[in-house]
Design a protein around this motif. Structure first.
Motif, PDB file in Angstrom:
ATOM      1  N   ILE A   1      20.526  24.008  35.083  1.00 56.20           N
ATOM      2  CA  ILE A   1      20.550  24.993  35.798  1.00 56.20           C
ATOM      3  C   ILE A   1      20.938  24.107  37.663  1.00 56.20           C
ATOM      4  O   ILE A   1      20.069  23.709  37.797  1.00 56.20           O
ATOM      5  CB  ILE A   1      18.618  25.365  35.857  1.00 56.20           C
ATOM      6  CG1 ILE A   1      19.054  26.649  34.930  1.00 56.20           C
ATOM      7  CG2 ILE A   1      19.297  26.707  37.417  1.00 56.20           C
ATOM      8  CD1 ILE A   1      17.694  26.961  34.445  1.00 56.20           C
TER       9      ILE A   1
ATOM     10  N   HIS B   1      25.041  27.140  34.833  1.00 57.76           N
ATOM     11  CA  HIS B   1      23.415  28.221  35.271  1.00 57.76           C
ATOM     12  C   HIS B   1      23.476  27.654  36.679  1.00 57.76           C
ATOM     13  O   HIS B   1      22.795  26.822  37.250  1.00 57.76           O
ATOM     14  CB  HIS B   1      22.135  28.087  34.284  1.00 57.76           C
ATOM     15  CG  HIS B   1      23.008  27.796  32.349  1.00 57.76           C
ATOM     16  ND1 HIS B   1      22.630  28.975  31.934  1.00 57.76           N
ATOM     17  CD2 HIS B   1      23.832  26.720  32.192  1.00 57.76           C
ATOM     18  CE1 HIS B   1      23.286  29.115  30.452  1.00 57.76           C
ATOM     19  NE2 HIS B   1      23.791  27.965  30.353  1.00 57.76           N
TER      20      HIS B   1
ATOM     21  N   LYS C   1      10.248  26.278  30.366  1.00 53.51           N
ATOM     22  CA  LYS C   1      10.129  27.203  29.074  1.00 53.51           C
ATOM     23  C   LYS C   1      12.042  26.876  29.068  1.00 53.51           C
ATOM     24  O   LYS C   1      12.028  27.041  27.565  1.00 53.51           O
ATOM     25  CB  LYS C   1      11.315  28.872  30.309  1.00 53.51           C
ATOM     26  CG  LYS C   1       9.023  29.133  30.125  1.00 53.51           C
ATOM     27  CD  LYS C   1       8.692  29.723  29.168  1.00 53.51           C
ATOM     28  CE  LYS C   1       6.702  30.352  29.676  1.00 53.51           C
ATOM     29  NZ  LYS C   1       5.978  30.010  28.374  1.00 53.51           N
ATOM     30  N   HIS C   2      12.996  26.528  29.732  1.00 51.06           N
ATOM     31  CA  HIS C   2      13.920  26.827  29.144  1.00 51.06           C
ATOM     32  C   HIS C   2      14.884  24.531  29.736  1.00 51.06           C
ATOM     33  O   HIS C   2      15.442  24.535  30.544  1.00 51.06           O
ATOM     34  CB  HIS C   2      15.297  27.168  29.579  1.00 51.06           C
ATOM     35  CG  HIS C   2      14.772  29.021  29.081  1.00 51.06           C
ATOM     36  ND1 HIS C   2      15.383  28.594  27.554  1.00 51.06           N
ATOM     37  CD2 HIS C   2      14.589  29.485  29.590  1.00 51.06           C
ATOM     38  CE1 HIS C   2      14.469  30.513  27.293  1.00 51.06           C
ATOM     39  NE2 HIS C   2      13.926  30.871  28.661  1.00 51.06           N
TER      40      HIS C   2
ATOM     41  N   LEU D   1      20.486  29.216  40.112  1.00 50.33           N
ATOM     42  CA  LEU D   1      19.860  30.392  40.257  1.00 50.33           C
ATOM     43  C   LEU D   1      19.086  29.868  41.400  1.00 50.33           C
ATOM     44  O   LEU D   1      18.903  29.525  42.422  1.00 50.33           O
ATOM     45  CB  LEU D   1      18.217  29.623  39.107  1.00 50.33           C
ATOM     46  CG  LEU D   1      17.044  30.738  39.139  1.00 50.33           C
ATOM     47  CD1 LEU D   1      16.137  30.096  37.895  1.00 50.33           C
ATOM     48  CD2 LEU D   1      16.485  30.335  40.595  1.00 50.33           C
TER      49      LEU D   1
ATOM     50  N   TYR E   1      20.545  33.398  37.139  1.00 47.42           N
ATOM     51  CA  TYR E   1      18.969  33.858  36.592  1.00 47.42           C
ATOM     52  C   TYR E   1      18.764  34.477  38.358  1.00 47.42           C
ATOM     53  O   TYR E   1      18.935  33.790  39.566  1.00 47.42           O
ATOM     54  CB  TYR E   1      18.119  33.018  36.415  1.00 47.42           C
ATOM     55  CG  TYR E   1      18.823  32.030  35.425  1.00 47.42           C
ATOM     56  CD1 TYR E   1      18.825  33.019  33.766  1.00 47.42           C
ATOM     57  CD2 TYR E   1      19.962  31.102  35.652  1.00 47.42           C
ATOM     58  CE1 TYR E   1      19.161  32.113  32.524  1.00 47.42           C
ATOM     59  CE2 TYR E   1      20.347  30.323  34.164  1.00 47.42           C
ATOM     60  CZ  TYR E   1      20.080  31.735  32.968  1.00 47.42           C
ATOM     61  OH  TYR E   1      20.807  30.825  31.742  1.00 47.42           O
TER      62      TYR E   1
ATOM     63  N   TYR F   1      20.162  25.102  41.324  1.00 43.28           N
ATOM     64  CA  TYR F   1      19.222  25.754  42.305  1.00 43.28           C
ATOM     65  C   TYR F   1      20.365  25.819  44.321  1.00 43.28           C
ATOM     66  O   TYR F   1      20.498  24.913  43.806  1.00 43.28           O
ATOM     67  CB  TYR F   1      17.639  25.422  41.761  1.00 43.28           C
ATOM     68  CG  TYR F   1      17.048  25.207  40.800  1.00 43.28           C
ATOM     69  CD1 TYR F   1      16.576  26.478  40.036  1.00 43.28           C
ATOM     70  CD2 TYR F   1      16.778  24.293  40.584  1.00 43.28           C
ATOM     71  CE1 TYR F   1      15.732  25.810  39.339  1.00 43.28           C
ATOM     72  CE2 TYR F   1      16.726  24.118  38.867  1.00 43.28           C
ATOM     73  CZ  TYR F   1      15.926  25.100  38.724  1.00 43.28           C
ATOM     74  OH  TYR F   1      15.626  24.894  37.303  1.00 43.28           O
TER      75      TYR F   1
ATOM     76  N   LEU G   1      10.626  31.691  39.522  1.00 44.65           N
ATOM     77  CA  LEU G   1      11.257  31.815  38.117  1.00 44.65           C
ATOM     78  C   LEU G   1      11.666  30.479  37.802  1.00 44.65           C
ATOM     79  O   LEU G   1      12.847  29.782  36.721  1.00 44.65           O
ATOM     80  CB  LEU G   1      12.514  32.751  38.750  1.00 44.65           C
ATOM     81  CG  LEU G   1      13.634  33.102  38.054  1.00 44.65           C
ATOM     82  CD1 LEU G   1      13.134  33.191  36.299  1.00 44.65           C
ATOM     83  CD2 LEU G   1      14.516  33.992  38.104  1.00 44.65           C
TER      84      LEU G   1
ATOM     85  N   PRO H   1      15.246  37.108  33.591  1.00 42.01           N
ATOM     86  CA  PRO H   1      14.424  36.937  32.930  1.00 42.01           C
ATOM     87  C   PRO H   1      12.971  37.023  33.121  1.00 42.01           C
ATOM     88  O   PRO H   1      12.712  37.593  31.958  1.00 42.01           O
ATOM     89  CB  PRO H   1      14.509  35.261  33.186  1.00 42.01           C
ATOM     90  CG  PRO H   1      15.254  34.538  34.115  1.00 42.01           C
ATOM     91  CD  PRO H   1      16.007  35.783  34.483  1.00 42.01           C
TER      92      PRO H   1
ATOM     93  N   TRP I   1       9.753  28.364  36.326  1.00 38.02           N
ATOM     94  CA  TRP I   1       9.428  28.779  34.188  1.00 38.02           C
ATOM     95  C   TRP I   1      10.872  28.340  34.531  1.00 38.02           C
ATOM     96  O   TRP I   1      11.091  28.204  32.700  1.00 38.02           O
ATOM     97  CB  TRP I   1       9.510  30.448  34.943  1.00 38.02           C
ATOM     98  CG  TRP I   1       8.722  31.251  33.516  1.00 38.02           C
ATOM     99  CD1 TRP I   1       7.658  31.716  33.182  1.00 38.02           C
ATOM    100  CD2 TRP I   1       9.926  32.026  32.521  1.00 38.02           C
ATOM    101  NE1 TRP I   1       7.849  32.308  31.864  1.00 38.02           N
ATOM    102  CE2 TRP I   1       9.118  32.776  31.451  1.00 38.02           C
ATOM    103  CE3 TRP I   1      10.912  31.685  33.032  1.00 38.02           C
ATOM    104  CZ2 TRP I   1       9.788  33.364  30.626  1.00 38.02           C
ATOM    105  CZ3 TRP I   1      11.604  32.723  31.457  1.00 38.02           C
ATOM    106  CH2 TRP I   1      10.909  33.523  30.727  1.00 38.02           C
ATOM    107  N   MET I   2      11.693  28.597  34.463  1.00 40.75           N
ATOM    108  CA  MET I   2      12.922  28.396  33.767  1.00 40.75           C
ATOM    109  C   MET I   2      13.375  26.961  33.678  1.00 40.75           C
ATOM    110  O   MET I   2      13.308  26.484  32.606  1.00 40.75           O
ATOM    111  CB  MET I   2      14.432  28.833  34.379  1.00 40.75           C
ATOM    112  CG  MET I   2      14.326  30.504  34.797  1.00 40.75           C
ATOM    113  SD  MET I   2      14.679  31.244  32.801  1.00 40.75           S
ATOM    114  CE  MET I   2      16.455  30.793  32.318  1.00 40.75           C
ATOM    115  N   ARG I   3      12.289  25.877  34.396  1.00 40.96           N
ATOM    116  CA  ARG I   3      12.683  24.395  34.008  1.00 40.96           C
ATOM    117  C   ARG I   3      11.451  24.369  33.093  1.00 40.96           C
ATOM    118  O   ARG I   3      11.748  22.923  32.409  1.00 40.96           O
ATOM    119  CB  ARG I   3      11.758  23.507  35.705  1.00 40.96           C
ATOM    120  CG  ARG I   3      11.801  22.386  35.286  1.00 40.96           C
ATOM    121  CD  ARG I   3      10.916  21.496  36.634  1.00 40.96           C
ATOM    122  NE  ARG I   3      10.746  20.558  36.100  1.00 40.96           N
ATOM    123  CZ  ARG I   3       9.033  20.407  35.582  1.00 40.96           C
ATOM    124  NH1 ARG I   3       9.282  20.499  35.034  1.00 40.96           N
ATOM    125  NH2 ARG I   3       9.146  18.437  35.680  1.00 40.96           N
TER     126      ARG I   3
END
Length: 280
Positions: free
Chosen positions: A31, A5, A25-26, A7, A114, A33, A18, A139, A21-23
């Motif tokens: 991921i 994954h 929420k998921h 980003l 993402y 980065y 984002l 997302p 948010w991804m950190r």
């Protein structure tokens, strides 16, 4: 097969939001980065990346092109990049990303990328995957996160905004040709050495027959004249006031702004449409 994954962080508010948010929420996703460094970034961008790394709790991988902006400027016959010829995005942003993930794709890994395109940006399209095992996800669009939502994410997380938003709306390269004239004027005020460097690059391009100046229809040499600076600032304030009057007031959801929310205040011959990979 390994699932990876990734980003991309541009240095702007949307991609930072984002990442936050991804950190949050998921957290189950590992991921990677990344930030593609052109070597011509604003110092405020690097400061913001450090702050964002502190929140994410992991480093943002720096992808440095093997050849810098000035190399590609020579390769393109000293012609400045422009909305019609975005060689800077292609060579300094997209190619390093493609080379970075190429070994994973070749090994058969699935790579999920993402991209920070918001729900209120129907006109934008993300990066077009060139391999069947590269999946591009949006997302914010999927979750209905719009511009006020991005503001909420950055403010509630405490990450905030890059300091350049106090005077500029564009992230990415210092010399971005998508800048408005008011942003070139402010670049001169905040980073005069960078403005002088941009002038010399423009002069070199024109001497080699380039049809483009950094700002459409006007050189940076003409733009910095005191009387012209006064005109540009006055024109910007008129457009900004007109825009504010045109925004409908929704008492159920007040409009929240960044410190300098000027990315919709365009003048004649000044357009948006900035490259997603740079600006977001």
């Amino acid at each position: 097969m390994v699932e990876r994954h990734v980003l991309g962080i541009s240095g702007g508010k949307d991609s930072a939001a984002l990442a936050v948010w991804m950190r949050d929420k998921h957290p189950e996703l590992d991921i990677d980065y990344f930030f593609t460094d052109t070597g011509e970034e604003l110092p405020e961008v690097y400061e913001f990346l450090g702050r964002l790394e502190g929140y994410l709790g992991k480093p943002i991988v720096r992808l440095n092109p093997r050849r810098d902006f000035r190399f590609w400027l020579r390769e393109y016959n000293h012609f400045l990049p422009s909305p019609q010829t975005r060689w800077c995005t292609r060579m300094l942003k997209l190619r390093p990303f493609e080379e970075w993930i190429k070994p994973w794709l070749a090994a058969g890994d699935k790579v999920v990328s993402y991209v920070a395109i918001r729900a209120d940006e129907d006109y934008r399209e993300g990066y077009s995957a060139k391999a069947p095992n590269l999946i591009v996800r949006l997302p914010f669009r999927e979750a209905g996160v719009d511009k006020p939502g991005v503001v909420d994410i950055l403010e509630s997380s405490g990450v905030g905004y890059p300091k350049y938003y106090e005077w500029r709306s564009r992230s990415g390269c210092t010399f971005c040709f998508f800048q408005q004239k008011i942003e070139w004027v402010r670049l001169k005020e905040h980073h005069p050495e960078a403005y002088e460097e941009a002038k010399e690059l423009e002069k070199d391009a024109l001497e080699h027959g380039s049809p483009f100046t950094w700002s459409k229809g006007e050189s940076l040499w003409d733009m910095e004249k005191p009387e012209r600076i006064v005109e540009i600032k006055a024109e910007y304030e008129i457009r900004r006031a007109r825009l504010r009057r045109s925004i409908p007031i929704n008492p159920l959801r007040p409009v929240k702004e960044c410190p300098e929310d000027i990315d919709d205040v365009y003048g004649e011959d000044e357009g948006g449409g900035a490259c997603v990979v740079c600006h977001k």
